[in-house]
Design an enzyme around this catalytic site. Structure first.
Site, mmCIF file in Angstrom:
data_model
loop_
_atom_site.group_PDB
_atom_site.id
_atom_site.type_symbol
_atom_site.label_atom_id
_atom_site.label_comp_id
_atom_site.label_asym_id
_atom_site.label_seq_id
_atom_site.Cartn_x
_atom_site.Cartn_y
_atom_site.Cartn_z
ATOM 1 N N THR A 86 0.875 -1.184 0.000
ATOM 2 C CA THR A 86 0.000 0.000 0.000
ATOM 3 C C THR A 86 0.901 1.220 0.000
ATOM 4 O OG1 THR A 86 -1.650 -1.172 1.295
ATOM 5 C CG2 THR A 86 -1.816 1.232 1.237
ATOM 6 N N LYS A 136 -7.662 1.575 -3.077
ATOM 7 C CA LYS A 136 -7.293 1.141 -1.720
ATOM 8 C C LYS A 136 -7.417 2.305 -0.719
ATOM 9 C CE LYS A 136 -5.032 -1.022 1.641
ATOM 10 N NZ LYS A 136 -5.421 -2.218 2.339
ATOM 11 N N LYS A 145 -1.472 5.181 8.584
ATOM 12 C CA LYS A 145 -0.686 5.257 7.333
ATOM 13 C C LYS A 145 -1.622 5.463 6.144
ATOM 14 C CE LYS A 145 1.768 2.405 4.055
ATOM 15 N NZ LYS A 145 2.210 1.084 3.642
HETATM 16 P P1 NAD Z 1 6.130 -5.917 7.244
HETATM 17 O O1 NAD Z 1 6.891 -4.784 7.836
HETATM 18 O O2 NAD Z 1 5.748 -7.079 8.084
HETATM 19 O O3 NAD Z 1 6.941 -6.494 5.978
HETATM 20 C C1 NAD Z 1 7.690 -5.724 5.081
HETATM 21 C C2 NAD Z 1 8.971 -6.493 4.802
HETATM 22 O O4 NAD Z 1 9.710 -5.820 3.772
HETATM 23 C C3 NAD Z 1 9.907 -6.593 6.012
HETATM 24 O O5 NAD Z 1 10.152 -7.956 6.297
HETATM 25 C C4 NAD Z 1 11.176 -5.845 5.558
HETATM 26 O O6 NAD Z 1 12.368 -6.443 6.061
HETATM 27 C C5 NAD Z 1 11.081 -5.990 4.061
HETATM 28 N N1 NAD Z 1 11.830 -5.003 3.278
HETATM 29 C C6 NAD Z 1 11.857 -3.649 3.424
HETATM 30 N N2 NAD Z 1 12.603 -3.103 2.448
HETATM 31 C C7 NAD Z 1 13.068 -4.123 1.666
HETATM 32 C C8 NAD Z 1 13.866 -4.206 0.496
HETATM 33 N N3 NAD Z 1 14.383 -3.111 -0.097
HETATM 34 N N4 NAD Z 1 14.133 -5.430 -0.025
HETATM 35 C C9 NAD Z 1 13.633 -6.550 0.563
HETATM 36 N N5 NAD Z 1 12.860 -6.545 1.666
HETATM 37 C C10 NAD Z 1 12.586 -5.340 2.200
HETATM 38 O O7 NAD Z 1 4.832 -5.247 6.562
HETATM 39 P P2 NAD Z 1 3.485 -5.998 6.125
HETATM 40 O O8 NAD Z 1 2.521 -5.970 7.247
HETATM 41 O O9 NAD Z 1 3.830 -7.275 5.448
HETATM 42 O O10 NAD Z 1 2.931 -4.941 5.065
HETATM 43 C C11 NAD Z 1 3.491 -4.844 3.740
HETATM 44 C C12 NAD Z 1 2.612 -3.883 2.948
HETATM 45 O O11 NAD Z 1 1.270 -4.379 2.918
HETATM 46 C C13 NAD Z 1 2.539 -2.471 3.531
HETATM 47 O O12 NAD Z 1 2.566 -1.557 2.471
HETATM 48 C C14 NAD Z 1 1.199 -2.460 4.271
HETATM 49 O O13 NAD Z 1 0.638 -1.177 4.362
HETATM 50 C C15 NAD Z 1 0.373 -3.365 3.375
HETATM 51 N N6 NAD Z 1 -0.764 -4.029 4.053
HETATM 52 C C16 NAD Z 1 -0.611 -4.587 5.280
HETATM 53 C C17 NAD Z 1 -1.686 -5.202 5.887
HETATM 54 C C18 NAD Z 1 -1.552 -5.830 7.258
HETATM 55 O O14 NAD Z 1 -2.601 -6.161 7.859
HETATM 56 N N7 NAD Z 1 -0.342 -6.068 7.743
HETATM 57 C C19 NAD Z 1 -2.941 -5.254 5.247
HETATM 58 C C20 NAD Z 1 -3.053 -4.711 3.958
HETATM 59 C C21 NAD Z 1 -1.951 -4.088 3.371
#
Ligand code: NAD
Length: 294
Positions: A93, A168, A243
Site C-alpha cells: 500500500t 485502496k 498510514k
Molecule cells: P512488514 O513490515 O511485516 O513487511 C515488510 C517487509 O519488507 C519486512 O520484512 C522488511 O524487512 C522488508 N523489506 C523492506 N525493504 C526491503 C527491500 N528493499 N528489499 C527486501 N525486503 C525489504 O509489513 P506488512 O505488514 O507485510 O505490510 C506490507 C505492505 O502491505 C505495507 O505496504 C502495508 O501497508 C500493506 N498491508 C498490510 C496489511 C496488514 O494487515 N499487515 C494489510 C493490507 C496491506
C-alpha cells in the site's frame, strides 16, 4: 507454472509467497531481514542472498514492502537485473504518485507492471482470501490474474496505472471514518443506558449497517471474532490505519479533493498513535473517544 521472485517476506508477503508455492509456482524470495527469509524458506520459498539474485531468472516479480520509497528503491534494483518482458507487480500500500512512477520505470525497461494493493489483513494473506485492487494495462492484468488468484479470492481491475492504490486509499478512508462513527455511536449509547447488544441488533440490520459494526464491532460481545473480544490485539493495527489515512490526505491535497471527515479521522488516529496505541487494533480508538466525550 511461473518462475516468481517475491521481494518483502514480512507479515503479509511471507504467507502470500507461501500460497504461490502451494499453487505450484517456483518461488524465489528475498527480504532484508534474515529471519523473514528463514521463515519463508520453511514454506518452500527458495532464499536468495540479494534482490538481483532473486529476480535474475524470474518471469514475474512481486513486491510487498512498507512504503513508496522502499518500492521505488527495490524496483530500481529489479530493472537493473531483469530482461525486458517480465511482469512486475507491487502489492504494497503506497502513495499514488510513487505507484505511477514505478509504472513509468517498468515501461522504460520494457516490462509489464501492475499496482495491486490488498485488503484482508494477515489472516486473509494466510488463508489466500485477499481482495486485490489492481491498476495497469489489460495485458498485464490478464497475465497476472492466475497468480493473484492463488493469493486472493476477489481480484478487481480498477483501471490504468495507480488505480489500484487509488481504490485502496479511498476504501480505507471510508473504513477509518466509519469506525470512528461506530465507536462514537456505541460510546453515546453507553451514556444513554443502551446495551451493546441492543444497539448492535438494531444498527447492524438498519441504515447504520457497515463493516465496522457488522464484522468488526468495537465492543466485546456482539461479534465474537472482532478484536474487541481479544483485548484489541490486531487485526488491523492503528498505525496501519493512520498510514492509509495519511495517504488519502496526501492524495486529497495533490488533487484538490475536499475530505473533511478523512482529515479529522487522520487527526484522531494520529492522536491515538501518539498516546502509544499504534500496535493495537484500530477499533480500540473507542477508548480514546469515550474519554474525550467524558
Ligand atoms: P512488514 O513490515 O511485516 O513487511 C515488510 C517487509 O519488507 C519486512 O520484512 C522488511 O524487512 C522488508 N523489506 C523492506 N525493504 C526491503 C527491500 N528493499 N528489499 C527486501 N525486503 C525489504 O509489513 P506488512 O505488514 O507485510 O505490510 C506490507 C505492505 O502491505 C505495507 O505496504 C502495508 O501497508 C500493506 N498491508 C498490510 C496489511 C496488514 O494487515 N499487515 C494489510 C493490507 C496491506
Amino acid at each position: 507454472m511461473a518462475r516468481i521472485a517475491f521481494i518483502g517476506l514480512g507479515n503479509m508477503g511471507g504467507p502470500m509467497a507461501a500460497n504461490l508455492v502451494k499453487a505450484g509456482h517456483d518461488v524465489t524470495g528475498f527480504d532484508l531481514a534474515a529471519p523473514m527469509l528463514q521463515t519463508a524458506e520453511a514454506t518452500g520459498v527458495k532464499p536468495a542472498n540479494h534482490i538481483s539474485q532473486a529476480v535474475a531468472d524470474a518471469e514475474v516479480i512481486v513486491t510487498m514492502l512498507p512504503q513508496g520509497r522502499h518500492v521505488l528503491t527495490a524496483w530500481t534494483d529489479i530493472f537493473r537485473a531483469i530482461p525486458a518482458g517480465a511482469l512486475v507487480i507491487d502489492c504494497s500500500t503506497i502513495d499514488v504518485e510513487s505507484a505511477r512512477k514505478a509504472h513509468e520505470m517498468a515501461a522504460a525497461a520494457g516490462c509489464l507492471s501492475l499496482d495491486a494493493p490488498v485488503s484482508g489483513g494477515t489472516s486473509g494473506a494466510a488463508a489466500g482470501t485477499l481482495t486485490f485492487m489492481v491498476g495497469g494495462s489489460g495485458e498485464s492484468f490478464a497475465k497476472a490474474k492466475p497468480m493473484l488468484e492463488a493469493m486472493g479470492r476477489k481480484i478487481v481491475h480498477c483501471g490504468e496505472a495507480g488505480a489500484g492504490q487509488a481504490a485502496k486509499i479511498c476504501n480505507n478512508m471510508i473504513l477509518g471514518i466509519s469506525m470512528i462513527g461506530v465507536c462514537e455511536a456505541f460510546a453515546l449509547g453507553e451514556k444513554l443506558g443502551l446495551s451493546h447488544q441492543a444497539l448492535f441488533d438494531v444498527a447492524s440490520t438498519s441504515s447504520g449497517q457497515c463493516w465496522s459494526i457488522s464484522t468488526y464491532c468495537p465492543v466485546p460481545g456482539p461479534v465474537p471474532t472482532s478484536p474487541a473480544n481479544n483485548d484489541y490485539k490486531p487485526g488491523f493495527a492503528a498505525a496501519l490505519m493512520l498510514k492509509d489515512l495519511r495517504l488519502s490526505q496526501e492524495a486529497a491535497l495533490a488533487t484538490g479533493a475536499s475530505t473533511p471527515l478523512g482529515a479529522e479521522a487522520a487527526r484522531l488516529f494520529a492522536l491515538f498513535e501518539k498516546q502509544g496505541n499504534g500496535s493495537r487494533d484500530f477499533s480500540a480508538i473507542i477508548e480514546m473517544l469515550r474519554l474525550s466525550d467524558g
